[in-house]
Scaffold this motif. Structure first.
Motif, mmCIF file in Angstrom:
data_model
loop_
_atom_site.group_PDB
_atom_site.id
_atom_site.type_symbol
_atom_site.label_atom_id
_atom_site.label_comp_id
_atom_site.label_asym_id
_atom_site.label_seq_id
_atom_site.Cartn_x
_atom_site.Cartn_y
_atom_site.Cartn_z
ATOM 1 N N LEU A 42 -7.000 -10.307 -7.163
ATOM 2 C CA LEU A 42 -7.638 -9.645 -6.022
ATOM 3 C C LEU A 42 -7.823 -8.163 -6.354
ATOM 4 N N PRO A 43 -8.850 -7.544 -5.768
ATOM 5 C CA PRO A 43 -9.108 -6.132 -6.102
ATOM 6 C C PRO A 43 -8.051 -5.194 -5.509
ATOM 7 N N ASN A 44 -7.998 -4.005 -6.073
ATOM 8 C CA ASN A 44 -7.025 -2.998 -5.627
ATOM 9 C C ASN A 44 -7.216 -2.634 -4.156
ATOM 10 N N ASP A 45 -8.474 -2.762 -3.675
ATOM 11 C CA ASP A 45 -8.738 -2.372 -2.285
ATOM 12 C C ASP A 45 -8.720 -3.575 -1.334
ATOM 13 N N VAL A 46 -8.019 -4.646 -1.750
ATOM 14 C CA VAL A 46 -7.933 -5.832 -0.887
ATOM 15 C C VAL A 46 -7.286 -5.435 0.453
ATOM 16 N N SER A 47 -7.781 -6.029 1.523
ATOM 17 C CA SER A 47 -7.208 -5.699 2.840
ATOM 18 C C SER A 47 -5.981 -6.567 3.096
ATOM 19 N N GLN A 48 -5.161 -6.089 4.007
ATOM 20 C CA GLN A 48 -3.987 -6.872 4.418
ATOM 21 C C GLN A 48 -4.429 -8.250 4.936
ATOM 22 N N GLU A 49 -5.508 -8.212 5.723
ATOM 23 C CA GLU A 49 -6.011 -9.452 6.315
ATOM 24 C C GLU A 49 -6.407 -10.465 5.235
ATOM 25 N N ASP A 50 -7.100 -9.981 4.198
ATOM 26 C CA ASP A 50 -7.525 -10.895 3.130
ATOM 27 C C ASP A 50 -6.321 -11.439 2.357
ATOM 28 N N LEU A 51 -5.345 -10.553 2.089
ATOM 29 C CA LEU A 51 -4.141 -11.010 1.376
ATOM 30 C C LEU A 51 -3.405 -12.080 2.190
ATOM 31 N N MET A 52 -3.294 -11.836 3.488
ATOM 32 C CA MET A 52 -2.609 -12.800 4.365
ATOM 33 C C MET A 52 -3.364 -14.129 4.382
ATOM 34 N N GLN A 53 -4.709 -14.048 4.308
ATOM 35 C CA GLN A 53 -5.508 -15.282 4.318
ATOM 36 C C GLN A 53 -5.277 -16.086 3.032
ATOM 37 N N GLY A 56 -4.755 -5.844 -7.551
ATOM 38 C CA GLY A 56 -4.799 -4.515 -8.136
ATOM 39 C C GLY A 56 -4.709 -4.547 -9.652
ATOM 40 N N ASP A 57 -4.642 -3.332 -10.247
ATOM 41 C CA ASP A 57 -4.726 -3.252 -11.703
ATOM 42 C C ASP A 57 -3.532 -2.541 -12.320
ATOM 43 N N ASP A 58 -2.363 -2.655 -11.681
ATOM 44 C CA ASP A 58 -1.149 -2.061 -12.244
ATOM 45 C C ASP A 58 -0.845 -2.725 -13.597
ATOM 46 N N PRO A 59 -0.829 -1.941 -14.705
ATOM 47 C CA PRO A 59 -0.675 -2.557 -16.034
ATOM 48 C C PRO A 59 0.640 -3.330 -16.166
ATOM 49 N N ALA A 60 1.747 -2.786 -15.631
ATOM 50 C CA ALA A 60 3.042 -3.479 -15.747
ATOM 51 C C ALA A 60 2.984 -4.827 -15.035
ATOM 52 N N PRO A 65 4.356 -4.429 -7.138
ATOM 53 C CA PRO A 65 4.015 -3.958 -5.800
ATOM 54 C C PRO A 65 2.596 -4.395 -5.409
ATOM 55 N N THR A 66 2.411 -4.662 -4.107
ATOM 56 C CA THR A 66 1.055 -4.912 -3.627
ATOM 57 C C THR A 66 0.378 -3.542 -3.427
ATOM 58 N N PRO A 67 -0.969 -3.510 -3.405
ATOM 59 C CA PRO A 67 -1.663 -2.218 -3.369
ATOM 60 C C PRO A 67 -1.280 -1.346 -2.164
ATOM 61 N N ASP A 68 -1.445 -0.034 -2.356
ATOM 62 C CA ASP A 68 -1.212 0.918 -1.259
ATOM 63 C C ASP A 68 -1.996 0.469 -0.037
ATOM 64 N N GLY A 69 -1.375 0.617 1.112
ATOM 65 C CA GLY A 69 -2.071 0.275 2.352
ATOM 66 C C GLY A 69 -1.808 -1.159 2.786
ATOM 67 N N THR A 70 -1.147 -1.942 1.922
ATOM 68 C CA THR A 70 -0.787 -3.314 2.330
ATOM 69 C C THR A 70 0.708 -3.348 2.656
ATOM 70 N N ASP A 71 1.081 -4.296 3.485
ATOM 71 C CA ASP A 71 2.461 -4.392 3.968
ATOM 72 C C ASP A 71 3.143 -5.555 3.242
ATOM 73 N N GLU A 72 3.921 -5.186 2.194
ATOM 74 C CA GLU A 72 4.519 -6.207 1.328
ATOM 75 C C GLU A 72 5.519 -7.088 2.088
ATOM 76 N N LEU A 73 6.269 -6.482 2.998
ATOM 77 C CA LEU A 73 7.261 -7.257 3.751
ATOM 78 C C LEU A 73 6.580 -8.317 4.616
ATOM 79 N N ALA A 74 5.463 -7.907 5.258
ATOM 80 C CA ALA A 74 4.739 -8.867 6.105
ATOM 81 C C ALA A 74 4.185 -10.015 5.258
#
Ligand code: NAP
Length: 291
Positions: A69-80, A41-45, A99-108
């Motif tokens: 990785l892009p802001n719209d990265v999927s959970q599956e791609d992040l896990m990979q 994602g593109d969070d400036p902080a 934080p990881t992008p909205d829609g992703t599960d940071e704990l997982a």
């Protein structure tokens, strides 16, 4: 009385100088410590934090690889991506910037990281070891940095009262465990948003740690004269006198320094120590692999 200011930037640089020697020794043994940082994602902080971590790697001689990785990265791609880094023997430390992008599960994602490469120290295995009193492994960086500052200032907490305000999994809770561990021996109270009479609780404490995320929450009349005050908070507040229109502020009101015995500044306190502890964990992870 004005508090002794605990300079986290200077201490962090001293720690990093020692780490650079350990990195040299590792390289002599054929191991190049390597930190992989995943930035989604593109969070400036987050971009600023990652840049600061990469600069620290350069200071210590640690190899760093950044995976954007892009802001719209999927959970599956992040896990990979995490799975690939887990199986890459050249990588000793993995950090997925929060934080990881909205829609992703940071704990997982945290749970998917190999615990021996978990240089953030957030994996349940590493937090579990901490609960069991094993503090020689990969500790969460911010709490470990706070403990180093207390140790460096030779502040004895044995039998003393400590209040940790904040009970997050990344700061407050692990820090409370570290303060209560055998050998440190503080008597710890954990305060949070539902705590009643928080000012009164703090007034009896020899150590107050603020990890809240609300500017200037801890006031001078909460603090016992001579007590140690550690300000973990990083808050962006409006400041018209600056070109940017804002500045960083902690969770502790600056007036506290007229009452406290020791105090950490913001910026320049716990923040740089957190990064130095990340470097320390990366070197430790490489050494543990060699052992
Ligand atoms: P968090 O997960 O939001 O937790 C904040 C904690 O503060 C919670 O336990 C919350 O209570 C408690 N709290 C909120 N308002 C309160 C109030 N008015 N009185 C008492 N307690 C209150 O935050 P975090 O991740 O732990 O981070 C805390 C701060 O430290 C933030 O400013 C963050 O940016 C900063 N930080 C700095 C570093 C560094 O390197 N210096 C590293 C990490 C975090 P509940 O549990 O009841 O909600």
């Amino acid at each position: 009385m004005s508090a002794v200011i605990l300079d986290g930037k200077a201490l962090g640089l001293r720690i990093e100088a020692h780490l650079a020697e350990r990195v040299s020794a590792l390289k002599d043994s054929g191991v190049e410590p390597h930190l992989a940082v995943v930035l989604a994602g593109d969070d400036p902080a987050s971009h600023v934090y990652v840049r600061n971590k990469q600069r620290a790697c350069e200071r210590c001689g640690i190899k760093s690889t950044r995976i954007d990785l892009p802001n719209d990265v999927s959970q599956e791609d992040l896990m990979q991506v995490v799975a690939n880094l887990n199986s890459d023997d050249s990588v000793h430390g993995i950090l997925v910037q929060s934080p990881t992008p909205d829609g992703t599960d940071e704990l997982a994602i945290t749970e998917a990281i190999d615990p021996s490469k978990d240089v953030d120290g957030f994996h349940p295995t590493n937090l579990g070891r901490l609960v069991m009193g094993q503090t020689d492994g990969l500790l969460p960086c911010t709490p470990a940095g706070v403990m180093k500052m207390i140790e460096d200032a030779a502040i004895d907490l044995s039998g003393k009262k400590a209040v940790v305000i904040g009970r997050s999994r990344i700061v407050g809770m692990p820090l409370a465990l570290l303060l209560a561990q055998k050998g440190i021996d503080a008597t710890v109270t954990i305060a949070h948003s539902r705590t009643q009479d928080i000012a009164e609780i703090c007034r009896s404490a020899d150590l107050v740690v603020a990890a809240i995320g609300r500017p200037a929450t801890v006031q001078a009349d909460w603090i016992k004269p001579g007590a140690t005050v550690i300000d973990v908070g990083i808050n962006r507040v409006a400041d018209d006198s600056r070109e940017s229109g804002s500045r960083l502020a902690g969770d502790v009101d600056p007036a506290v320094k007229e009452v406290a015995g020791h105090m950490t500044p913001v910026p320049g306190g716990v923040g740089p120590m957190t990064i130095s502890m990340l470097m320390s964990n990366t070197v430790r992870a490489a050494e543990m692999r060699l052992a």
